[in-house]
Design an enzyme around this catalytic site. Structure first.
Site, short mmCIF file in Angstrom:
data_model
loop_
_atom_site.label_atom_id
_atom_site.label_comp_id
_atom_site.label_asym_id
_atom_site.label_seq_id
_atom_site.Cartn_x
_atom_site.Cartn_y
_atom_site.Cartn_z
N LYS A 13 0.83 -1.21 0.00
CA LYS A 13 0.00 0.00 0.00
C LYS A 13 0.86 1.26 0.00
CE LYS A 13 -2.06 -1.08 3.88
NZ LYS A 13 -1.41 -2.39 4.14
N ARG A 88 -9.82 0.58 8.50
CA ARG A 88 -9.33 -0.77 8.79
C ARG A 88 -10.37 -1.60 9.53
NH1 ARG A 88 -3.41 0.40 8.62
NH2 ARG A 88 -2.29 -1.53 8.83
N ARG A 127 11.43 -5.25 5.16
CA ARG A 127 11.10 -3.83 4.91
C ARG A 127 12.03 -2.89 5.67
NH1 ARG A 127 5.04 -1.75 5.51
NH2 ARG A 127 5.18 -2.61 7.61
N ARG A 160 11.14 -1.06 11.21
CA ARG A 160 10.06 -0.78 12.16
C ARG A 160 10.04 -1.84 13.26
NH1 ARG A 160 4.73 0.30 8.57
NH2 ARG A 160 3.85 -0.86 10.33
N ARG A 171 -0.16 -9.14 13.44
CA ARG A 171 -0.81 -8.15 12.57
C ARG A 171 -1.60 -8.83 11.45
NH1 ARG A 171 4.26 -5.28 11.08
NH2 ARG A 171 3.09 -4.09 9.56
P1 ADP Z 1 1.05 -1.81 7.57
O1 ADP Z 1 2.25 -1.38 6.82
O2 ADP Z 1 1.20 -3.04 8.35
O3 ADP Z 1 -0.18 -1.83 6.76
P2 ADP Z 1 0.58 0.74 8.97
O4 ADP Z 1 1.80 1.55 8.90
O5 ADP Z 1 -0.56 1.12 8.10
O6 ADP Z 1 0.95 -0.78 8.79
O7 ADP Z 1 0.06 0.69 10.48
C1 ADP Z 1 0.93 0.38 11.54
C2 ADP Z 1 0.13 0.28 12.82
O8 ADP Z 1 -0.53 1.52 13.09
C3 ADP Z 1 -0.97 -0.78 12.81
O9 ADP Z 1 -0.51 -2.06 13.16
C4 ADP Z 1 -1.93 -0.21 13.87
O10 ADP Z 1 -1.46 -0.46 15.18
C5 ADP Z 1 -1.83 1.29 13.62
N1 ADP Z 1 -2.83 1.75 12.63
C6 ADP Z 1 -2.60 2.32 11.41
N2 ADP Z 1 -3.74 2.62 10.80
C7 ADP Z 1 -4.74 2.26 11.64
C8 ADP Z 1 -6.16 2.28 11.58
N3 ADP Z 1 -6.81 2.77 10.50
N4 ADP Z 1 -6.85 1.81 12.64
C9 ADP Z 1 -6.24 1.33 13.73
N5 ADP Z 1 -4.91 1.25 13.85
C10 ADP Z 1 -4.15 1.71 12.82
P1 ADP Z 2 2.11 -1.87 3.23
O1 ADP Z 2 2.10 -0.37 3.24
O2 ADP Z 2 0.93 -2.45 2.52
O3 ADP Z 2 2.33 -2.47 4.57
P2 ADP Z 2 4.70 -1.58 1.88
O4 ADP Z 2 4.42 -0.71 0.71
O5 ADP Z 2 5.41 -0.99 3.02
O6 ADP Z 2 3.35 -2.32 2.34
O7 ADP Z 2 5.52 -2.85 1.32
C1 ADP Z 2 5.97 -3.87 2.21
C2 ADP Z 2 7.37 -4.31 1.78
O8 ADP Z 2 7.31 -5.02 0.54
C3 ADP Z 2 8.34 -3.16 1.55
O9 ADP Z 2 9.61 -3.58 1.97
C4 ADP Z 2 8.30 -2.94 0.03
O10 ADP Z 2 9.53 -2.42 -0.46
C5 ADP Z 2 8.05 -4.35 -0.49
N1 ADP Z 2 7.19 -4.38 -1.69
C6 ADP Z 2 6.13 -3.59 -1.98
N2 ADP Z 2 5.56 -3.94 -3.15
C7 ADP Z 2 6.27 -5.02 -3.61
C8 ADP Z 2 6.15 -5.84 -4.79
N3 ADP Z 2 5.21 -5.66 -5.71
N4 ADP Z 2 7.06 -6.86 -4.90
C9 ADP Z 2 8.02 -7.05 -3.97
N5 ADP Z 2 8.16 -6.31 -2.85
C10 ADP Z 2 7.30 -5.30 -2.68
#
Ligand code: ADP
Ligand code: ADP
Ligand code: ZN
Length: 220
Positions: A13, A88, A127, A160, A171
């Site tokens: 994302k 979420r 990541r 992270r 998660r």
């Molecule tokens: P990911 O990369 O795993 O999708 P995010 O960076 O979006 O993670 O979120 C990291 C953490 O922040 C989540 O595990 C949660 O604890 C909190 N968080 C983020 N967005 C939300 C949301 N919309 N509702 C509740 N908690 C959230």
């Molecule tokens: P989210 O925000 O959904 O948690 P991220 O964008 O942070 O996900 O991506 C999670 C990890 O996977 C990062 O280390 C990113 O560089 C890697 N990544 C994202 N998209 C791809 C893809 N299409 N193929 C391989 N690795 C990816």
């Protein structure tokens, strides 16, 4: 234009949001980034959110809804927003509709990026994130040009604290129970589009961009 980017943790994302926001001139709003800043700055919100985030749980709906409500009312959101990581839960989705109603806005597209669990584990544990601009990298799949240094701002990359194997598993569980039901919620509306996120960053980007191009034309 208001676009929601959904998907399990690690689906890509944030990676896609960065590119899509640039391409479509949208403001990238990530609740995860906002919460991490709050924790780093030790604000009241950060103090409340910290423990939930560290154990991989969702931060309570009322806290997250409050920050999104405030953020979407900012004038810089008027040009269009890409929401990453919100909503979420179904409660958050319902609250979002109320907030958007009040601002006379509507959701143009909900994009769900889907990836299988094993691949999510690989992606999340490899990541790395920039301390300066929150850009996302992967040690194998998307490495920076210089090891541990951000391509965009030369900031230092870090891992992270919730990207460890145990917290990632938690998660992914939380996602299945609390966020996955949102797919059905949005499928019932006409704005939902699923994307296979198991392909290259570029291929996923091309599909999302093509879909948004179409919905932009439809919306105008
Ligand atoms: P990911 O990369 O795993 O999708 P995010 O960076 O979006 O993670 O979120 C990291 C953490 O922040 C989540 O595990 C949660 O604890 C909190 N968080 C983020 N967005 C939300 C949301 N919309 N509702 C509740 N908690 C959230
Ligand atoms: P989210 O925000 O959904 O948690 P991220 O964008 O942070 O996900 O991506 C999670 C990890 O996977 C990062 O280390 C990113 O560089 C890697 N990544 C994202 N998209 C791809 C893809 N299409 N193929 C391989 N690795 C990816
Ligand atoms: Zn950076």
């Amino acid at each position: 234009m208001l676009v929601i980017l959904m998907g399990p943790p690690g689906a890509g994302k944030g990676t896609q949001a960065e590119r899509i926001a640039r391409e479509f001139d949208l403001l990238h709003v990530s609740t995860g980034d906002m919460l991490r800043s709050a924790v780093k700055d030790k604000t009241t919100l950060g103090e409340k959110a910290k423990a939930y985030m560290e154990r991989g749980a969702l931060v309570p709906d009322e806290l997250v809804i409050a920050i999104i409500k405030e953020r979407l009312a900012d004038t810089d959101c008027a040009g269009g927003v890409l929401l990453d990581g919100f909503p979420r839960t179904v409660e958050q989705a319902e609250a979002l509709e109320q907030v958007l109603d009040d601002l006379s806005l509507k959701i143009d597209a909900v994009i769900n990026v889907d990836v299988a669990k094993d691949e999510l584990l690989n992606r999340l544990t490899g990541r790395r994130v920039c301390r300066g601009c929150a850009s996302t990298y992967h040690i194998k799949f998307n490495p920076p040009r210089v090891r541990n240094i951000c391509d965009h701002c030369s900031g230092e990359l870090y891992q992270r604290s919730d990207d460890t194997v145990d917290t990632v598993k938690e998660r992914l569980d939380v996602y299945s129970k609390q966020t996955h039901p949102l797919i059905e919620y949005y499928q019932r509306k006409n704005i939902y589009h699923a994307v296979d996120g198991a392909r290259s960053i570029e291929a996923v980007f091309e599909e999302i961009a093509a879909y948004l191009e179409k919905s932009k034309i439809k919306g105008n």
